[in-house]
Design a protein around this motif. Structure first.
Motif, mmCIF file in Angstrom:
data_model
loop_
_atom_site.group_PDB
_atom_site.id
_atom_site.type_symbol
_atom_site.label_atom_id
_atom_site.label_comp_id
_atom_site.label_asym_id
_atom_site.label_seq_id
_atom_site.Cartn_x
_atom_site.Cartn_y
_atom_site.Cartn_z
ATOM 1 N N SER A 253 5.741 59.429 -67.311
ATOM 2 C CA SER A 253 4.040 59.708 -67.611
ATOM 3 C C SER A 253 3.527 59.775 -66.178
ATOM 4 O O SER A 253 2.257 60.297 -65.874
ATOM 5 C CB SER A 253 3.448 58.522 -68.556
ATOM 6 O OG SER A 253 3.695 57.340 -68.240
ATOM 7 N N PHE A 254 3.966 58.704 -65.411
ATOM 8 C CA PHE A 254 3.173 58.407 -64.088
ATOM 9 C C PHE A 254 3.475 59.837 -63.225
ATOM 10 O O PHE A 254 2.698 60.695 -62.668
ATOM 11 C CB PHE A 254 3.834 57.656 -63.182
ATOM 12 C CG PHE A 254 3.295 57.525 -61.702
ATOM 13 C CD1 PHE A 254 1.903 57.074 -61.584
ATOM 14 C CD2 PHE A 254 3.998 58.096 -60.893
ATOM 15 C CE1 PHE A 254 1.720 56.941 -60.000
ATOM 16 C CE2 PHE A 254 3.708 57.984 -59.448
ATOM 17 C CZ PHE A 254 2.272 57.510 -59.188
ATOM 18 N N ALA A 257 1.776 63.076 -64.995
ATOM 19 C CA ALA A 257 0.260 63.044 -64.442
ATOM 20 C C ALA A 257 -0.031 63.449 -63.034
ATOM 21 O O ALA A 257 -1.044 64.336 -62.904
ATOM 22 C CB ALA A 257 -0.329 61.767 -64.885
ATOM 23 N N PHE A 258 0.858 62.948 -62.145
ATOM 24 C CA PHE A 258 0.510 63.093 -60.733
ATOM 25 C C PHE A 258 0.816 64.594 -60.259
ATOM 26 O O PHE A 258 0.061 65.165 -59.808
ATOM 27 C CB PHE A 258 1.525 62.264 -60.077
ATOM 28 C CG PHE A 258 1.260 62.385 -58.467
ATOM 29 C CD1 PHE A 258 0.343 61.546 -57.828
ATOM 30 C CD2 PHE A 258 1.954 63.334 -57.807
ATOM 31 C CE1 PHE A 258 0.131 61.585 -56.460
ATOM 32 C CE2 PHE A 258 2.056 63.458 -56.370
ATOM 33 C CZ PHE A 258 1.056 62.372 -55.881
ATOM 34 N N ARG A 290 -6.073 60.594 -57.486
ATOM 35 C CA ARG A 290 -4.708 61.143 -58.083
ATOM 36 C C ARG A 290 -3.933 60.025 -58.335
ATOM 37 O O ARG A 290 -3.468 60.167 -59.577
ATOM 38 C CB ARG A 290 -4.240 62.407 -57.304
ATOM 39 C CG ARG A 290 -3.250 62.954 -58.138
ATOM 40 C CD ARG A 290 -2.451 64.071 -56.850
ATOM 41 N NE ARG A 290 -1.401 65.087 -57.412
ATOM 42 C CZ ARG A 290 -0.606 65.660 -56.910
ATOM 43 N NH1 ARG A 290 -0.888 65.850 -55.510
ATOM 44 N NH2 ARG A 290 0.164 66.232 -57.102
ATOM 45 N N ALA A 294 -2.959 58.670 -62.262
ATOM 46 C CA ALA A 294 -1.474 58.701 -62.900
ATOM 47 C C ALA A 294 -1.260 57.141 -63.285
ATOM 48 O O ALA A 294 -0.616 57.039 -64.178
ATOM 49 C CB ALA A 294 -0.581 59.193 -61.692
#
Length: 527
Positions: A253-254, A257-258, A290, A294
């Motif tokens: 997920s990190f 998102a990033f 950003r 994230a």
């Protein structure tokens, strides 16, 4: 100034006792493990920057490679995995710390070799080099997690300053090999600024990969430390699978998102630049936002996984929440200022360091001169400063040495202004390198000891990973724009700026020394 908790050694310890601590067997072990940890660092930063510059990559793109090591700044995400998940076969025969250490070291060797076989001038080569550099940053950061945990668990708190000094000395020796020796090898294999040769750099990086064998041998020889905490929820294959799922959800997920925010960040950066924000500030602000978003997304996914029953609440609590809660319980409200100090203590020297090798080349120094002055001579100055810092920390307390190191870091950055106005002056280069590296070594030993003192023995790997990640996060973000800033304002103004941003650190140290008195020492030694 009083010594805050987290200081190592009693203030006023005898000089003989302080020097005798260097004879402890664990000091030698940390010297070699420090070498293993320090070797990969310059292969992502300084040495790689010279390689890419010779290959004709523009300066701004070269300094962007500082972001390849952001794994160092987010290693707390997978620190619990390293801390609690056993390595098949290796954990049984080597132990948890040494098993993971060996895995990380083999991964480092593979990533360095991958970089060596990649030609940045080939079609798509720069992108492949970036992937290899990220792999090296990730595996090297994993090695750091294990070595840091080993160092803190291997000896009691009064020894930490000495272990930190030995670790830093070994780290700098590793940097010497990856810096000076690598440059000598590259020149010997036939690459120059005028006649670039990929084969020369390939053989150089393969030699660096082989040098990691020193760390592998040390891992196989040293004893496994006694661990103070056993996981309360990893008892079966299903538990291990759910633990891996938790890590995979958070990490994925990190990353998603990033990456997804890349286009938005690019547009926002352009808008802020057009609005008149100077230099690399728009990019720094947007990239920091950003990263923050994230992290928030990853935490939200973890909460959702708990709410839906995919992972156990106790698992998340014990893995990610308890180490943070323990730190804030021991420090209370001053904890936020302590974290600010951790996050910004090294900002001056790390931002300058990102552009140092490019600066030396721009000033007309040859690779051989850079290797001899900035790497070999600089190494011995750093080691001298490290052992001096460890001795002073035992004798006078860590906080005093932290303050001295911060003052020297800001002051010595100003010397680079004189060097920028005297291009090609070798005696001036040696003088600046001596002052800069002596102060870096002194401050570094004290700072590592301070972070070790902040760490509870019950959460060794996770807490120290958080501290060391925070220590490098903002400096590395800003370092990625060093080339852009230099292009905008020039070297003299840039060096003055690196000194000025170190001034708030002095205020943070003074405040922490007066106000951050708590039960940290008792917390660190609790089972």
């Amino acid at each position: 100034m009083d010594v805050a908790p987290g200081a190592v050694g009693a203030t006023g310890a005898s000089s003989r006792a302080a020097f005798a601590a260097y004879l402890h067997p664990q000091v030698a072990a940390l010297l070699f493990l420090g070498f293993s940890a320090g070797l990969p660092y310059l292969l992502i930063f300084g040495t790689l920057s010279i390689w890419l510059t010779e290959a004709g990559v523009e300066r701004a793109a070269v300094t962007y490679f500082a972001w390849a090591a952001l794994g160092y700044s987010f290693k707390f995400v997978w620190a619990p995995l390293v801390d609690k998940l056993p390595v098949p076969f290796l954990t049984r025969y080597l132990g948890q710390r040494r098993g993971w250490m060996l895995v990380a070291q083999i991964a480092v060797m593979g990533a360095i070799a991958w970089m060596g076989f990649t030609d940045p001038t080939a079609s798509g080569g720069l992108a492949i080099m970036a992937l290899a550099a990220v792999a090296l940053g990730f595996s090297s950061a994993t090695q750091d997690i294990v070595i840091d945990a080993y160092r803190i668990e291997a000896a009691e708190e009064p020894m930490q300053a000495m272990l930190a000094a030995a670790y830093q000395a070994g780290y700098r020796c590793g940097m010497l090999v990856a810096g000076a020796v690598a440059l000598y090898l590259a020149s010997g294999f036939g690459t120059t600024a005028e006649q670039y040769s990929h084969d020369a750099w390939k053989y150089t990086y393969l030699c660096m990969s082989a040098a990691m064998l020193l760390g592998v041998v040390t891992t196989l020889v040293v004893a496994e430390p006694v661990r103070r905490q056993v996981s309360s929820y990893l008892h079966s294959t299903v538990d291990y699978a759910r633990f891996l799922l938790l890590f995979a959800l958070i990490a994925t997920s990190f990353v998603v998102a990033f990456v997804s925010l890349g286009g938005t960040v690019e547009l926002t950066t352009k808008w802020l630049t057009d609005a008149g924000l100077p230099g690399g500030l728009p990019g720094f602000i947007c990239q920091a936002a950003r990263l923050g978003i994230a992290v928030v997304v990853a935490l939200a996914v973890a909460r959702l996984a708990v709410a839906t029953g995919v992972v156990q609440r106790e698992m998340v609590q014990d893995t990610y929440v308890a180490p943070v809660a323990d730190f804030f319980a021991r420090y209370g409200r001053p904890a936020f200022v302590v974290l600010l100090l951790v996050g910004f203590y090294r900002v001056s020297d790390m931002v300058l360091g990102a552009i140092a090798n490019v600066f030396y080349i721009d000033m007309g120094y040859t690779k051989e001169t850079i290797a001899t002055a900035a790497k070999v001579f600089g190494l011995w100055m750093t080691i001298l400063g490290g052992f001096l810092g460890g001795w002073l920390a035992v004798k006078f307390g860590v906080m005093r040495v932290l303050m001295l190191g911060a003052v020297l870091a800001a002051a010595t950055n100003l010397l680079f202004v004189a060097l920028a106005t005297s291009p090609g002056q070798v005696p001036m280069l040696y003088f600046v390198v001596a002052a800069d590296n002596l102060s870096t070594g002194l401050a570094g030993a004290a700072f590592i000891a301070y972070l070790s003192g902040l760490t509870s023995i019950s959460f060794t790997a996770m807490q120290y990973a958080i501290f060391s990640s925070l220590m490098t996060l903002f400096p590395k973000l800003l370092s990625g724009y060093a080339g852009t800033i230099v292009d905008a304002v020039g070297y003299p103004a840039f060096f003055v700026g690196t000194a000025v941003i170190g001034i708030p650190v002095l205020l943070l140290i003074a405040w922490v020394a007066r106000n951050a008195r708590d039960s940290a020492r008792e917390g660190r030694n609790s089972p």
